[in-house]
Design a protein around this motif. Structure first.
Motif, PDB file in Angstrom:
ATOM      1  N   ARG B 176      12.324  21.301 -16.465  1.00 11.52           N
ATOM      2  CA  ARG B 176      11.551  20.314 -15.702  1.00 11.52           C
ATOM      3  C   ARG B 176      10.074  20.695 -15.818  1.00 11.52           C
ATOM      4  O   ARG B 176       9.707  21.836 -15.545  1.00 11.52           O
ATOM      5  CB  ARG B 176      12.004  20.354 -14.245  1.00 11.52           C
ATOM      6  CG  ARG B 176      11.479  19.216 -13.403  1.00 11.52           C
ATOM      7  CD  ARG B 176      11.797  19.454 -11.964  1.00 11.52           C
ATOM      8  NE  ARG B 176      13.258  19.617 -11.802  1.00 11.52           N
ATOM      9  CZ  ARG B 176      14.021  18.726 -11.169  1.00 11.52           C
ATOM     10  NH1 ARG B 176      13.493  17.662 -10.637  1.00 11.52           N
ATOM     11  NH2 ARG B 176      15.315  18.921 -11.044  1.00 11.52           N
ATOM     12  N   ASP B 177       9.262  19.781 -16.291  1.00 12.60           N
ATOM     13  CA  ASP B 177       7.845  20.100 -16.487  1.00 12.60           C
ATOM     14  C   ASP B 177       7.018  18.833 -16.289  1.00 12.60           C
ATOM     15  O   ASP B 177       7.019  17.941 -17.134  1.00 12.60           O
ATOM     16  CB  ASP B 177       7.635  20.662 -17.900  1.00 12.60           C
ATOM     17  CG  ASP B 177       6.235  21.235 -18.079  1.00 12.60           C
ATOM     18  OD1 ASP B 177       5.319  20.811 -17.313  1.00 12.60           O
ATOM     19  OD2 ASP B 177       6.066  22.090 -18.964  1.00 12.60           O
ATOM     20  N   ALA B 178       6.324  18.764 -15.151  1.00 12.92           N
ATOM     21  CA  ALA B 178       5.581  17.551 -14.815  1.00 12.92           C
ATOM     22  C   ALA B 178       4.436  17.311 -15.797  1.00 12.92           C
ATOM     23  O   ALA B 178       4.147  16.166 -16.154  1.00 12.92           O
ATOM     24  CB  ALA B 178       5.041  17.633 -13.385  1.00 12.92           C
ATOM     25  N   THR B 179       3.811  18.385 -16.298  1.00 20.47           N
ATOM     26  CA  THR B 179       2.653  18.198 -17.185  1.00 20.47           C
ATOM     27  C   THR B 179       3.071  17.546 -18.495  1.00 20.47           C
ATOM     28  O   THR B 179       2.344  16.768 -19.082  1.00 20.47           O
ATOM     29  CB  THR B 179       1.977  19.547 -17.489  1.00 20.47           C
ATOM     30  OG1 THR B 179       2.955  20.414 -18.067  1.00 20.47           O
ATOM     31  CG2 THR B 179       1.388  20.169 -16.245  1.00 20.47           C
ATOM     32  N   LYS B 180       4.313  17.874 -18.963  1.00 16.21           N
ATOM     33  CA  LYS B 180       4.786  17.273 -20.223  1.00 16.21           C
ATOM     34  C   LYS B 180       5.676  16.053 -19.965  1.00 16.21           C
ATOM     35  O   LYS B 180       6.323  15.546 -20.887  1.00 16.21           O
ATOM     36  CB  LYS B 180       5.586  18.302 -21.019  1.00 16.21           C
ATOM     37  CG  LYS B 180       4.717  19.392 -21.630  1.00 16.21           C
ATOM     38  CD  LYS B 180       5.560  20.277 -22.523  1.00 16.21           C
ATOM     39  CE  LYS B 180       4.961  21.662 -22.626  1.00 16.21           C
ATOM     40  NZ  LYS B 180       5.995  22.680 -22.877  1.00 16.21           N
ATOM     41  N   GLN B 181       5.734  15.640 -18.700  1.00 15.24           N
ATOM     42  CA  GLN B 181       6.572  14.506 -18.308  1.00 15.24           C
ATOM     43  C   GLN B 181       8.030  14.721 -18.687  1.00 15.24           C
ATOM     44  O   GLN B 181       8.708  13.814 -19.160  1.00 15.24           O
ATOM     45  CB  GLN B 181       6.056  13.206 -18.948  1.00 15.24           C
ATOM     46  CG  GLN B 181       4.696  12.805 -18.401  1.00 15.24           C
ATOM     47  CD  GLN B 181       4.301  11.413 -18.806  1.00 15.24           C
ATOM     48  OE1 GLN B 181       4.578  10.991 -19.914  1.00 15.24           O
ATOM     49  NE2 GLN B 181       3.649  10.685 -17.909  1.00 15.24           N
ATOM     50  N   GLN B 182       8.505  15.932 -18.505  1.00 13.25           N
ATOM     51  CA  GLN B 182       9.928  16.214 -18.745  1.00 13.25           C
ATOM     52  C   GLN B 182      10.660  16.244 -17.416  1.00 13.25           C
ATOM     53  O   GLN B 182      10.221  16.912 -16.475  1.00 13.25           O
ATOM     54  CB  GLN B 182      10.071  17.578 -19.435  1.00 13.25           C
ATOM     55  CG  GLN B 182       9.705  17.539 -20.905  1.00 13.25           C
ATOM     56  CD  GLN B 182       9.822  18.892 -21.578  1.00 13.25           C
ATOM     57  OE1 GLN B 182       9.498  19.007 -22.733  1.00 13.25           O
ATOM     58  NE2 GLN B 182      10.273  19.902 -20.854  1.00 13.25           N
ATOM     59  N   ASP B 183      11.769  15.503 -17.336  1.00 11.39           N
ATOM     60  CA  ASP B 183      12.536  15.484 -16.090  1.00 11.39           C
ATOM     61  C   ASP B 183      13.490  16.664 -15.993  1.00 11.39           C
ATOM     62  O   ASP B 183      13.995  16.984 -14.929  1.00 11.39           O
ATOM     63  CB  ASP B 183      13.337  14.186 -15.975  1.00 11.39           C
ATOM     64  CG  ASP B 183      12.410  13.000 -15.807  1.00 11.39           C
ATOM     65  OD1 ASP B 183      11.260  13.208 -15.382  1.00 11.39           O
ATOM     66  OD2 ASP B 183      12.832  11.869 -16.117  1.00 11.39           O
ATOM     67  N   GLY B 184      13.780  17.292 -17.113  1.00  6.02           N
ATOM     68  CA  GLY B 184      14.710  18.411 -17.100  1.00  6.02           C
ATOM     69  C   GLY B 184      16.139  17.956 -16.905  1.00  6.02           C
ATOM     70  O   GLY B 184      16.456  16.773 -16.983  1.00  6.02           O
ATOM     71  N   ILE B 185      17.013  18.944 -16.646  1.00  2.93           N
ATOM     72  CA  ILE B 185      18.445  18.669 -16.544  1.00  2.93           C
ATOM     73  C   ILE B 185      18.823  18.470 -15.078  1.00  2.93           C
ATOM     74  O   ILE B 185      18.348  19.200 -14.215  1.00  2.93           O
ATOM     75  CB  ILE B 185      19.247  19.861 -17.119  1.00  2.93           C
ATOM     76  CG1 ILE B 185      18.891  20.060 -18.594  1.00  2.93           C
ATOM     77  CG2 ILE B 185      20.737  19.664 -16.935  1.00  2.93           C
ATOM     78  CD1 ILE B 185      19.456  21.338 -19.181  1.00  2.93           C
ATOM     79  N   THR B 186      19.659  17.469 -14.795  1.00  2.21           N
ATOM     80  CA  THR B 186      20.266  17.396 -13.463  1.00  2.21           C
ATOM     81  C   THR B 186      21.667  17.961 -13.562  1.00  2.21           C
ATOM     82  O   THR B 186      22.348  17.779 -14.586  1.00  2.21           O
ATOM     83  CB  THR B 186      20.370  15.948 -12.954  1.00  2.21           C
ATOM     84  OG1 THR B 186      21.001  15.175 -13.965  1.00  2.21           O
ATOM     85  CG2 THR B 186      19.019  15.362 -12.623  1.00  2.21           C
ATOM     86  N   VAL B 187      22.099  18.649 -12.528  1.00  2.00           N
ATOM     87  CA  VAL B 187      23.436  19.237 -12.554  1.00  2.00           C
ATOM     88  C   VAL B 187      24.125  18.954 -11.230  1.00  2.00           C
ATOM     89  O   VAL B 187      23.512  19.045 -10.172  1.00  2.00           O
ATOM     90  CB  VAL B 187      23.362  20.750 -12.879  1.00  2.00           C
ATOM     91  CG1 VAL B 187      22.496  21.503 -11.900  1.00  2.00           C
ATOM     92  CG2 VAL B 187      24.757  21.352 -12.958  1.00  2.00           C
ATOM     93  N   ASP B 188      25.390  18.509 -11.304  1.00  2.00           N
ATOM     94  CA  ASP B 188      26.149  18.165 -10.102  1.00  2.00           C
ATOM     95  C   ASP B 188      27.553  18.738 -10.179  1.00  2.00           C
ATOM     96  O   ASP B 188      28.093  18.945 -11.265  1.00  2.00           O
ATOM     97  CB  ASP B 188      26.274  16.640  -9.964  1.00  2.00           C
ATOM     98  CG  ASP B 188      24.948  15.984  -9.674  1.00  2.00           C
ATOM     99  OD1 ASP B 188      24.440  16.155  -8.554  1.00  2.00           O
ATOM    100  OD2 ASP B 188      24.406  15.311 -10.589  1.00  2.00           O
ATOM    101  N   VAL B 189      28.115  18.949  -8.991  1.00  2.00           N
ATOM    102  CA  VAL B 189      29.531  19.316  -8.925  1.00  2.00           C
ATOM    103  C   VAL B 189      30.282  18.087  -8.429  1.00  2.00           C
ATOM    104  O   VAL B 189      29.899  17.494  -7.421  1.00  2.00           O
ATOM    105  CB  VAL B 189      29.760  20.493  -7.963  1.00  2.00           C
ATOM    106  CG1 VAL B 189      31.230  20.866  -7.937  1.00  2.00           C
ATOM    107  CG2 VAL B 189      28.914  21.680  -8.372  1.00  2.00           C
TER     108      VAL B 189
END
Lengths: 388, 359
Positions: B176-189
């Motif tokens: 997740r990186d706001a400067t590069k506009q990356q949302d990153g991974i979401t993880v759920d159970v």
């Protein structure tokens, strides 16, 4: 100019005032047709169905070359390759379109209006293409038919006619199918008025008036009979197997079910009854519309002209019923293996019911350079209502 | 009375003719015109013969329209005798039919093989060019559908523990990186008893509660999560979407039906190929090592799975036919040293184990 050495027997003994009447003749033999058919089935099987284009061509070649008019035989000059390439082109367009629609479905919101429009218009596109296919197929067959060294042809645009056909079909639906005889005759007129043999143009201006009485009677007759059959099937099943069926199609939990053992038998009976009812409905529609198709064939034959030639037909509802009902029974009872018999009967039906009036003299008819499509009938393969 | 006919291809006139072969030329004559036409026999071809009338229909190679219909006569016999390619037209036509048929069959096989390989390897290649934003849009649909139909377990401590693990494992471009506009991974159970985990388009990972129950150490969970991040890092969801799109189009052609909207369903049951699973295993191990975590959990987990589900070690279906590499194989090739730190503290592991138990 040389005269033809086979004056038609039907022309003899008539008053001079009456025009000369000739018939087409078909002298194909069932055994030969069967041999072609069997080879086609085997080769189609081996080639996973691809041979069917060449097989179709072989059958047509045989039928055309065993049909003659005024002692001169027809010839089919189409090839299997043309049919195959036409089919491939349509299939590529189909794959590209289908992938495009899938991509749209993925990237648009489920409720998006654009997606709705695309999905709703898909039905219209298919309806449109079935009409385009009919026109294009007629053009292909005409350009591939040779008689006395002269081929047929067709002018006009299949794409334009397709729009007309689709529009008329929608109109007919809106009018509860009452506009259909009128629409049908207008569409047939268009196709015939664009058809040529050499430079001789076919010409027709038909009326739908003679069709209406038989159409309305046939339409209502078949509706009522179909309704009665559906009701009869429902009553029969419910009186005899009501409780079993109700349980079968209910949400009853497995442990509360009582008739589990009978499901298979009842389901088989239901299936058989529905198939029988379906066949009965086809039979009814043949019986109900026989008079309508007779009126239609007579109207076309009496109004059509090609150069100096006119046409007539001795067709009767009985002949139509005999042809369609007979062919249906042959195909169903032989599980499709009677196909050549049905084709053979159809050819004999066609030549028996087509009469050419006037003296057949081709010296005035010359070769015409009408556009000749390179590929054949791909659209019809894909969108022929008969296949679907 | 001569029955032979000649059509010149210019007008629809049937000329009654007699023919005379003269060297390599066939002279076609009517009563009025003894020189109506000359045909070079080398230029002639047989269109067909008619078993009913016994007539042979001749045409020309150089002009498609003219026709000459000859019944049996001494002239025709002479013509055929002097022109072998006309006499043997049937066997020549059959030969040509077989060779054309063979050529088409070979062409078909080559094209089909080409499609197979292009599809298999081409989808991996194409996936690199699909913008991430497309994938996220697609993923958003599937994620929303799953969220609606499944129970997602949430406890602050459990989710934080899992989040921390993902952040340690994910390569920079999946952070997740706001400067590069990356949302990153979401993880759920998700609350499903069957032990499983999946990587969805748009960088979503789902782990089932059954998998967490089955795992006997946090390192097993980290092995599975690393495997799923491996899928995402290798763009497998997009790759699989591309090939499934093709398959759905192909299937709809074969069945003749349209499959509009089916793609969402197809993607939810999306499965990765053996090759992709293998790649994700290897990539997962690399990620574990790069993060300095114990990498032996993955192999351990495969063993646990094998003991639970694969008691008859040799199943009836040969391994190479199954879509997943066999569990035994996977346990073997993912075997790793027990070096590195454990994925979670005892408190974090406990909170993850309880994530679906707190309602």
């Amino acid at each position: 100019m040389d005269q033809i050495d086979t004056p038609q027997p039907a022309g003899f003994g008539r008053r001079p005032a009456e025009p000369l009447r000739s018939h087409f003749e078909y002298d194909g033999r069932l055994g030969e047709l069967y041999w072609i058919f069997i080879k086609n089935v085997l080769l189609s099987f081996i080639t996973l169905g691809i041979f069917r284009f060449w097989g179709k061509t072989r059958i047509r070649r045989y039928l055309w070359s065993h049909t003659s008019l005024a002692g001169d035989r027809f010839e089919y000059t189409g090839t299997g390759g043309e049919l195959f390439v036409g089919f491939i082109i349509v299939m590529i367009a189909y794959v590209v379109g289908s992938i495009g629609i899938n991509i749209l479905a993925v990237f648009l919101e489920p409720g998006s209006p654009l997606l709705f429009i695309v999905q709703a218009s898909l039905g219209f596109v298919i309806l449109y293409l079935t009409f385009v296919a009919q026109y294009a197929a007629q053009r292909y067959r005409l350009t591939r038919t040779l008689w006395r060294g002269i081929s047929g042809g067709m002018t006009g645009s299949a794409w334009k006619w397709g729009f007309k056909g689709m529009w008329f079909a929608i109109l007919s639906l809106i009018s509860l199918t009452l506009a259909w005889p009128w629409a049908q005759m207008r569409l047939i007129d268009d196709r015939l008025n664009n058809s040529y043999f050499g430079d001789a143009k076919a010409s027709i201006s038909s009326s739908s008036k003679p069709l209406y009485l038989s159409y309305i009677i046939g339409n209502f007759g078949s509706l009522i009979l179909t309704g009665l059959i559906a009701y009869g099937v429902y009553q029969f099943m419910m009186t005899n197997y009501g409780p079993v069926l109700e349980e079968l199609f209910s949400q009853t939990p497995a442990e509360d079910r009582q008739y589990g053992a009978e499901y298979g038998r009842v389901f088989a009976i239901l299936y058989g009854t529905v198939v029988a009812a379906y066949l009965a409905i086809i039979v009814i529609s043949i019986l109900s519309f026989a008079a309508f198709y007779t009126a239609m064939a007579r109207e076309i034959a009496s109004k059509l002209s090609l150069g100096t030639l006119r046409f007539a037909t001795p067709i009767t509802p009985g002949a139509i019923i005999g042809r369609y009902l007979g062919n249906l029974l042959i195909i169903v009872l032989t599980l499709g293996l009677g196909f050549p018999i049905a084709v053979h009967r159809t050819m004999r039906f066609l030549v028996r019911n087509t009469e050419v009036l006037g003296e057949i003299d081709g010296s005035e008819i010359t070769r015409a350079e009408l556009p000749r499509p390179k590929f054949g009938e791909g659209l019809l393969e894909a969108f022929d209502p008969g296949i679907m | 009375m001569p029955k032979d006919r000649y059509y010149d291809g210019l007008t629809a006139t049937a000329h009654r003719v007699t023919v005379t072969p003269l060297g390599g030329t066939l002279i076609i004559a009517t009563d009025e015109n003894p020189q109506l036409a000359h045909w070079q026999t080398a230029d002639m071809r047989v269109i067909d013969d008619n078993k009913v009338t016994g007539a042979i229909n001749f045409g020309r190679v150089s002009d498609p329209a003219p026709r000459l219909v000859l019944h049996d006569s001494p002239a025709r016999t002479t013509l055929l005798a002097n022109t072998p390619h006309l006499k043997e037209w049937k066997s020549r036509a059959a030969k040509r039919g077989w060779s054309v048929g063979l050529a088409w069959t070979l062409a078909g096989l080559v094209i089909a093989t080409g499609f197979y390989f292009a599809w298999r390897d081409g989808s991996a290649y194409l996936a690199r060019f699909v913008p991430k934003t497309w994938e996220q849009k697609l993923g958003a649909h599937i994620y929303a559908a799953l969220n609606k139909n499944l129970t997602i377990c949430r406890t602050p401590a459990g989710n934080t523990a899992l989040r921390k693990l993902v952040d340690r494992l994910a390569p920079p471009e999946l952070q997740r990186d706001a400067t590069k506009q990356q949302d990153g991974i979401t993880v759920d159970v998700v609350d499903i008893k069957l032990p499983n985990a999946f990587a969805l388009p748009g960088d979503h990972i789902m782990v089932t509660s059954g998998l967490i129950d089955l795992a006997t150490s946090p390192d097993m969970v980290s092995g599975v999560v690393a495997h799923e991040i491996g899928h995402l890092d290798l763009r497998h969801p997009t790759q699989s979407a591309i090939s499934n799109l093709g398959i759905s189009a192909t299937v709809s052609i074969i069945l003749g039906g349209s499959s509009v909207g089916d793609i969402a369903t197809l993607l939810t049951v999306m499965s990765y190929s053996r090759k992709m699973e293998h790649e994700a295993d290897i990539r997962g191990l690399e990620l574990l090592k790069a993060a300095g975590l114990r990498a032996d959990g993955m192999a351990e987990f495969f063993k646990v799975m094998k003991d639970k589900f694969d008691k008859d070690a040799d199943s009836i279906i040969p391994d190479w036919l199954q879509s997943h590499p066999g569990l035994k194989d996977r346990a073997d090739y993912t075997k790793a040293e027990a070096t590195g730190t454990t994925a979670m503290t005892d408190a974090e592991w406990q909170s993850l184990k309880d994530v679906c138990k707190v309602k």
